[in-house]
Design a protein around this motif. Sequence first.
Motif, PDB file in Angstrom:
ATOM      1  N   LYS A  17      13.692   0.050 -47.032  1.00  0.00           N
ATOM      2  CA  LYS A  17      15.078   0.341 -46.656  1.00  0.00           C
ATOM      3  C   LYS A  17      15.224   0.395 -45.131  1.00  0.00           C
ATOM      4  O   LYS A  17      16.208  -0.108 -44.575  1.00  0.00           O
ATOM      5  CB  LYS A  17      15.526   1.682 -47.258  1.00  0.00           C
ATOM      6  N   TYR A  18      14.244   1.018 -44.483  1.00  0.00           N
ATOM      7  CA  TYR A  18      14.288   1.149 -43.022  1.00  0.00           C
ATOM      8  C   TYR A  18      14.228  -0.220 -42.357  1.00  0.00           C
ATOM      9  O   TYR A  18      14.986  -0.500 -41.411  1.00  0.00           O
ATOM     10  CB  TYR A  18      13.136   2.040 -42.566  1.00  0.00           C
ATOM     11  N   GLN A  19      13.350  -1.102 -42.829  1.00  0.00           N
ATOM     12  CA  GLN A  19      13.255  -2.441 -42.258  1.00  0.00           C
ATOM     13  C   GLN A  19      14.532  -3.237 -42.525  1.00  0.00           C
ATOM     14  O   GLN A  19      14.997  -3.993 -41.655  1.00  0.00           O
ATOM     15  CB  GLN A  19      12.035  -3.170 -42.821  1.00  0.00           C
ATOM     16  N   ASP A  20      15.110  -3.076 -43.694  1.00  0.00           N
ATOM     17  CA  ASP A  20      16.379  -3.747 -43.987  1.00  0.00           C
ATOM     18  C   ASP A  20      17.492  -3.235 -43.070  1.00  0.00           C
ATOM     19  O   ASP A  20      18.355  -4.005 -42.617  1.00  0.00           O
ATOM     20  CB  ASP A  20      16.781  -3.513 -45.450  1.00  0.00           C
ATOM     21  N   PHE A  21      17.469  -1.945 -42.805  1.00  0.00           N
ATOM     22  CA  PHE A  21      18.427  -1.326 -41.876  1.00  0.00           C
ATOM     23  C   PHE A  21      18.276  -1.923 -40.474  1.00  0.00           C
ATOM     24  O   PHE A  21      19.273  -2.324 -39.843  1.00  0.00           O
ATOM     25  CB  PHE A  21      18.176   0.187 -41.872  1.00  0.00           C
ATOM     26  N   LEU A  22      17.040  -2.025 -39.970  1.00  0.00           N
ATOM     27  CA  LEU A  22      16.805  -2.607 -38.646  1.00  0.00           C
ATOM     28  C   LEU A  22      17.221  -4.070 -38.607  1.00  0.00           C
ATOM     29  O   LEU A  22      17.795  -4.539 -37.611  1.00  0.00           O
ATOM     30  CB  LEU A  22      15.330  -2.474 -38.271  1.00  0.00           C
ATOM     31  N   THR A  23      16.955  -4.801 -39.675  1.00  0.00           N
ATOM     32  CA  THR A  23      17.348  -6.204 -39.740  1.00  0.00           C
ATOM     33  C   THR A  23      18.863  -6.342 -39.700  1.00  0.00           C
ATOM     34  O   THR A  23      19.407  -7.239 -39.027  1.00  0.00           O
ATOM     35  CB  THR A  23      16.799  -6.847 -41.028  1.00  0.00           C
ATOM     36  N   ALA A  24      19.560  -5.452 -40.382  1.00  0.00           N
ATOM     37  CA  ALA A  24      21.022  -5.493 -40.385  1.00  0.00           C
ATOM     38  C   ALA A  24      21.582  -5.210 -38.992  1.00  0.00           C
ATOM     39  O   ALA A  24      22.566  -5.845 -38.563  1.00  0.00           O
ATOM     40  CB  ALA A  24      21.574  -4.480 -41.392  1.00  0.00           C
ATOM     41  N   LEU A  25      20.967  -4.269 -38.264  1.00  0.00           N
ATOM     42  CA  LEU A  25      21.383  -4.011 -36.888  1.00  0.00           C
ATOM     43  C   LEU A  25      21.247  -5.269 -36.044  1.00  0.00           C
ATOM     44  O   LEU A  25      22.161  -5.646 -35.299  1.00  0.00           O
ATOM     45  CB  LEU A  25      20.532  -2.894 -36.271  1.00  0.00           C
ATOM     46  N   ALA A  26      20.097  -5.914 -36.148  1.00  0.00           N
ATOM     47  CA  ALA A  26      19.825  -7.110 -35.353  1.00  0.00           C
ATOM     48  C   ALA A  26      20.756  -8.255 -35.733  1.00  0.00           C
ATOM     49  O   ALA A  26      21.260  -8.983 -34.868  1.00  0.00           O
ATOM     50  CB  ALA A  26      18.373  -7.528 -35.523  1.00  0.00           C
ATOM     51  N   ALA A  38      15.273   5.617 -34.691  1.00  0.00           N
ATOM     52  CA  ALA A  38      14.626   6.577 -35.591  1.00  0.00           C
ATOM     53  C   ALA A  38      14.827   6.203 -37.053  1.00  0.00           C
ATOM     54  O   ALA A  38      15.784   5.511 -37.422  1.00  0.00           O
ATOM     55  CB  ALA A  38      15.163   7.982 -35.334  1.00  0.00           C
ATOM     56  N   GLU A  39      13.919   6.693 -37.871  1.00  0.00           N
ATOM     57  CA  GLU A  39      13.983   6.438 -39.312  1.00  0.00           C
ATOM     58  C   GLU A  39      15.076   7.224 -40.010  1.00  0.00           C
ATOM     59  O   GLU A  39      15.360   6.985 -41.190  1.00  0.00           O
ATOM     60  CB  GLU A  39      12.630   6.806 -39.950  1.00  0.00           C
ATOM     61  N   THR A  40      15.692   8.139 -39.304  1.00  0.00           N
ATOM     62  CA  THR A  40      16.679   9.006 -39.955  1.00  0.00           C
ATOM     63  C   THR A  40      17.813   9.369 -39.013  1.00  0.00           C
ATOM     64  O   THR A  40      17.615   9.469 -37.798  1.00  0.00           O
ATOM     65  CB  THR A  40      16.008  10.313 -40.434  1.00  0.00           C
ATOM     66  N   PRO A  41      19.002   9.589 -39.567  1.00  0.00           N
ATOM     67  CA  PRO A  41      20.045  10.254 -38.786  1.00  0.00           C
ATOM     68  C   PRO A  41      19.813  11.759 -38.797  1.00  0.00           C
ATOM     69  O   PRO A  41      18.868  12.253 -39.432  1.00  0.00           O
ATOM     70  CB  PRO A  41      21.328   9.893 -39.535  1.00  0.00           C
ATOM     71  N   VAL A  42      20.674  12.475 -38.098  1.00  0.00           N
ATOM     72  CA  VAL A  42      20.641  13.937 -38.078  1.00  0.00           C
ATOM     73  C   VAL A  42      21.856  14.440 -38.856  1.00  0.00           C
ATOM     74  O   VAL A  42      22.970  13.946 -38.663  1.00  0.00           O
ATOM     75  CB  VAL A  42      20.675  14.473 -36.632  1.00  0.00           C
TER      76      VAL A  42
END
Length: 397
Positions: A17-26, A38-42
């Motif tokens: 999920k984290y890698q998919d999140f980073l890919t979506a940002l890019a 970071a791997e998480t929001p606050v």
Amino acid sequence: MIPTLRSYYNHNFTHRKYQDFLTALATEAGEAPAFKVAETPVFIPAALAAKLIQACDQVTDVIVRSDFKELTRNAIPNSMKVPHENDHPHFLVVDFAVCYDEKGELTPKLIELQGFPSLYAFQELMARQFREHFSIPGTVSNFFNGLDKTSYFEMFRELVVGPHQPEEVVLLEVKPHEQKTRIDFYYTQQKLGITPVCITELVQEGKKLYYERDGERIHIKRIYNRLIFDDLQRREETLGRHVNLFHDLDVEWITHPNWFYRISKYTLPFIHSEFVPRSWFLHELPVIPSDLENYVLKPLFSFAGQGVVIDVKQEDIDNIEEPENWILQHKVEYAPAIETPEGPAYCEIRMMYFWPDNTPRPLLVHNLARISKSKMIGVAQGKTQNWTGGSCAFFES
């Protein structure tokens, strides 16, 4: 920090999920972030959210004072003064450490503030992608004052572009395509239509500034300023020929460069609040505290944590040649408030404001978070750790 959301998030987190999140940002921004996300929001509980907003109100009470410019008359180094300063900054950010109070409850403590833009475009993108990839519930929000994605960018566009055509406004930086924050520049370009431009690309004719885009010379009517003049001065010798921005130029500034100095560490000694650690200009310090280990030394004219002395000793004070350019601030003890699968982490929350010309006070609109497992948050140190980095916060109503 909202226990139910934190437990749910940690339990359901996967590296896929984290890698998919980073890919979506890019994918959406056009380039991957050049900094650790970071791997998480606050997750900010309602009680802490209320304290953060109260603290911000007390900070802005000082900034909107009618005598604020007189109060900060010595904040701007003579060599850094830019003509045509306006009445207030169009952007304001206020940084807080998340700490424990004497009752063991979470509380904010002011770290720093800036009359300068932050990652206003990228933070919206990050928060939205966190929400989409990690099922963030609708009970928490990254926006303030009733804003949503649409109204946020409408206000952002009006503030930066205003009555001009987008091509008449530039995002100005030193070597923007080499900056770690360039993903924000590119996403700002997508959302507002303005071009990131290096100071070396500006052309001056009389008082007017121009840049070239697609083979056409375009008159610049407004600058969205992301250039930190301290950084410009440090890179002067290697930068090459460029326009002198300290000249009398026919251009509007969003935000005017002088506000970077007026609203800064220089402002800290003037703010008195339970959420603000006691601070003194070093040359006005009535007596050197006997417990210096409970204080930090901060240079007034630096950025990104450069020059900060965490473990202060008498000789550190004795060796300072220009005490008027330093402050001594009571040390803030961060709370290990974020439970991660790899141990607790510390965090800072940046509260982000717009300040349109027709409003008496700045408007709280968004936020930024930094998560760390060391006591120098936001400063690159050694190997990057998991569950640390740039992030955003979701606030409980």
